[in-house]
Enzyme design. Structure first.
Site, mmCIF file in Angstrom:
data_model
loop_
_atom_site.group_PDB
_atom_site.id
_atom_site.type_symbol
_atom_site.label_atom_id
_atom_site.label_comp_id
_atom_site.label_asym_id
_atom_site.label_seq_id
_atom_site.Cartn_x
_atom_site.Cartn_y
_atom_site.Cartn_z
ATOM 1 N N TRP A 297 0.839 -1.205 0.000
ATOM 2 C CA TRP A 297 0.000 0.000 0.000
ATOM 3 C C TRP A 297 0.867 1.245 0.000
ATOM 4 O O TRP A 297 0.534 2.247 -0.636
ATOM 5 C CB TRP A 297 -0.910 0.005 1.223
ATOM 6 C CG TRP A 297 -1.802 1.207 1.306
ATOM 7 C CD1 TRP A 297 -3.041 1.356 0.743
ATOM 8 C CD2 TRP A 297 -1.535 2.451 1.972
ATOM 9 N NE1 TRP A 297 -3.551 2.599 1.023
ATOM 10 C CE2 TRP A 297 -2.650 3.291 1.774
ATOM 11 C CE3 TRP A 297 -0.453 2.921 2.710
ATOM 12 C CZ2 TRP A 297 -2.704 4.582 2.295
ATOM 13 C CZ3 TRP A 297 -0.510 4.207 3.228
ATOM 14 C CH2 TRP A 297 -1.632 5.016 3.020
ATOM 15 N N HIS A 298 2.000 1.191 0.691
ATOM 16 C CA HIS A 298 2.865 2.364 0.777
ATOM 17 C C HIS A 298 3.629 2.625 -0.512
ATOM 18 O O HIS A 298 4.043 3.759 -0.754
ATOM 19 C CB HIS A 298 3.854 2.202 1.938
ATOM 20 C CG HIS A 298 3.264 2.512 3.274
ATOM 21 N ND1 HIS A 298 2.582 1.565 4.027
ATOM 22 C CD2 HIS A 298 3.228 3.659 3.999
ATOM 23 C CE1 HIS A 298 2.168 2.126 5.155
ATOM 24 N NE2 HIS A 298 2.532 3.391 5.159
ATOM 25 N N GLY A 299 3.833 1.620 -1.306
ATOM 26 C CA GLY A 299 4.552 1.857 -2.548
ATOM 27 C C GLY A 299 4.754 0.594 -3.343
ATOM 28 O O GLY A 299 4.790 -0.516 -2.800
#
Length: 475
Positions: free
Chosen positions: A322-324
């Protein structure tokens, strides 16, 4: 547009607050919707159509799920509509965020040569996608009623204070305030104070720590040393906290200006004495989202240790991605998953026997290592940086590292104190003393003077064109 910009501070925000103040109550949601679309289009005019599509898409899904429930078809048609909503949202997010990552992985492991389309990531897509998905899921569960007014729903999704970087505000948390919210002088004063606190965190603290991190990354190979690597890791650890918590403070403060009560997102995470405690204090709205909509539906901890470990693995793999879209983000998620499982198995019981200072040192060391994994762009850079931290092929100290340490030691001590409740408690005691000794008026002017000083210093830094990134734009 970002909050820590002269355009936002000097033009956009005063104009929106002024229009909102004179706008009739029935038109205030429309006012905020239009302002939010302008705010988003200022930086990403092409991708505003994705935001609008997501808004209308889940508005219709919510209405249809509500209709299916009212006609006794929640278990068949309602479930089908929910699947359509989730698949559509994840499909949009996956296309824009993970296409290049997936194709590069296929090329690497299969030896293929698929061309990477180079799709740009729409700002805030991870945040507003999670918000709209939580809405349709909660409508299906019967926790909230479908919103029938498209303008009101659009305002909820696009609301500029939390649009591009959270906190992730679930519809149920502000359902009443969407149609019935009250403003007061006390609420507006608190909102402005909270906003200025966030500006100070971002511009005066996070940006300066980030500049140190950039200097470490740009150092010549001859300047590499163990001390330099640890200085850079500490700088990034401080930067990401003050950057993101500062943005959350600004978002919560702006929400209060318009009568909304957004959930808290940070609770002094760097005072934690375990990784379990850290993740109860860091990015709390994201943690609640994954627990509510992924971990618990998978069974949580109710079906034995093996199922629990599987669920934790899936949640943290998704949290990392989700963060990257990068292997380092996936590794970051697995890194914290490992420590959390270790603590659940036996480490927490051991930690309870250790002195508080030792537990805090343990948690800080693990957190610092996690941020190194998070910060490095690419596995090659991560491998090189970890070697430098461990002293592989580099000296313990270098002249450049000693210079940076001596130049920033006091600033880093200030950052370490600012991560705790000490400044808040000291400020409350000072205000209480002023109020008791000199009256409420003196305390009021002291608080106002402090806020004005933070604003003036922040504006001065922005006018000077100093280093002013925003880390969570890439998520």
């Amino acid at each position: 547009m970002v909050f820590s910009s002269l355009v936002f501070l000097c033009i956009f925000l005063p104009a929106v607050v002024g229009f909102y103040a004179v706008c009739p109550g029935r038109l205030r949601n429309l006012c905020l919707l239009l302002a939010s679309l302008l705010f988003y289009a200022w930086g990403e005019p092409r991708y505003i159509f994705i935001l609008l599509f997501s808004t209308v898409f889940d508005y219709m899904n919510g209405r249809l799920i509500g209709w299916a429930d009212a006609h006794g078809k929640r278990g068949t048609l309602g479930r089908f509509l929910l699947v359509i909503s989730i698949a559509g949202n994840l499909g949009i997010l996956g296309f824009f965020k993970y296409t290049d990552f997936f194709l590069s992985a296929v090329n690497r492991f299969a030896g293929s040569r698929f061309a990477l389309p180079g799709i740009a990531l729409p700002i805030g897509i991870s945040f507003y996608t999670f918000q709209t998905m939580s809405y349709t899921i909660d409508v299906y569960r019967g926790k909230v009623r479908p919103q029938k007014n498209l303008i009101s729903f659009g305002m909820y999704v696009c609301l500029f204070p939390q649009l591009i970087a959270g906190p992730i505000v679930r519809y149920s948390e502000i359902e009443t305030e969407i149609t019935e919210r009250r403003q007061s002088m006390e609420g507006c004063a608190y909102g402005l104070q909270r906003f200025l606190l966030g500006i100070g965190k971002k511009v005066l603290l996070a940006n300066q720590a980030g500049a140190v991190w950039e200097n470490v990354l740009a150092a010549a190979p001859a300047d590499a040393s163990v001390l330099l690597a640890w200085l850079g890791a500490a700088a990034y650890m401080f930067q990401i906290y003050f950057d993101f918590s500062g943005y959350s403070d600004m978002a919560i403060g702006l929400g209060r200006l318009f009568g909304f009560h957004f959930p808290e997102n940070f609770d002094y995470p760097y005072v934690s004495k375990s990784i379990t405690e850290f993740w109860r204090r860091w990015h709390m709205t994201l943690g609640r989202w994954f627990r509510e909509y992924v971990y618990i539906p998978l069974g949580g901890s109710r079906r034995g240790a093996l199922r629990q470990f599987r669920n934790l693995f899936l949640v943290w793999a998704l949290t990392g991605l989700w963060h990257g879209a990068g292997w380092n983000f996936l590794l970051w998620g697995m890194y914290f998953c490992f420590w959390l499982i270790l603590e659940k198995q036996f480490l927490l019981k051991w930690l309870e026997k250790w002195p508080a200072a030792v537990r805090h040192m343990y948690a800080t060391a693990v957190i610092l290592g996690g941020w190194v994994v998070f910060a490095c762009e690419g596995m090659g850079q991560l491998k090189t940086y970890i070697k430098m931290m461990a002293g592989r092929g580099v000296p313990f100290a270098s002249r450049y590292a000693l210079y940076l340490w001596s130049a920033h030691l006091l600033f880093f001590l200030l950052l370490a104190v600012a991560c705790t409740e000490v400044p808040k408690k000291a400020a409350l005691r000072a205000l209480s003393f002023l109020q008791t000794r000199f009256g409420a008026g003196t305390a009021f002017w002291a608080k106002g003077g402090w806020c004005a000083l933070v604003l003036l210093l922040s504006l001065a830094m922005l006018v000077s064109g100093s280093y002013n990134p925003f880390l969570y734009f890439r998520f």
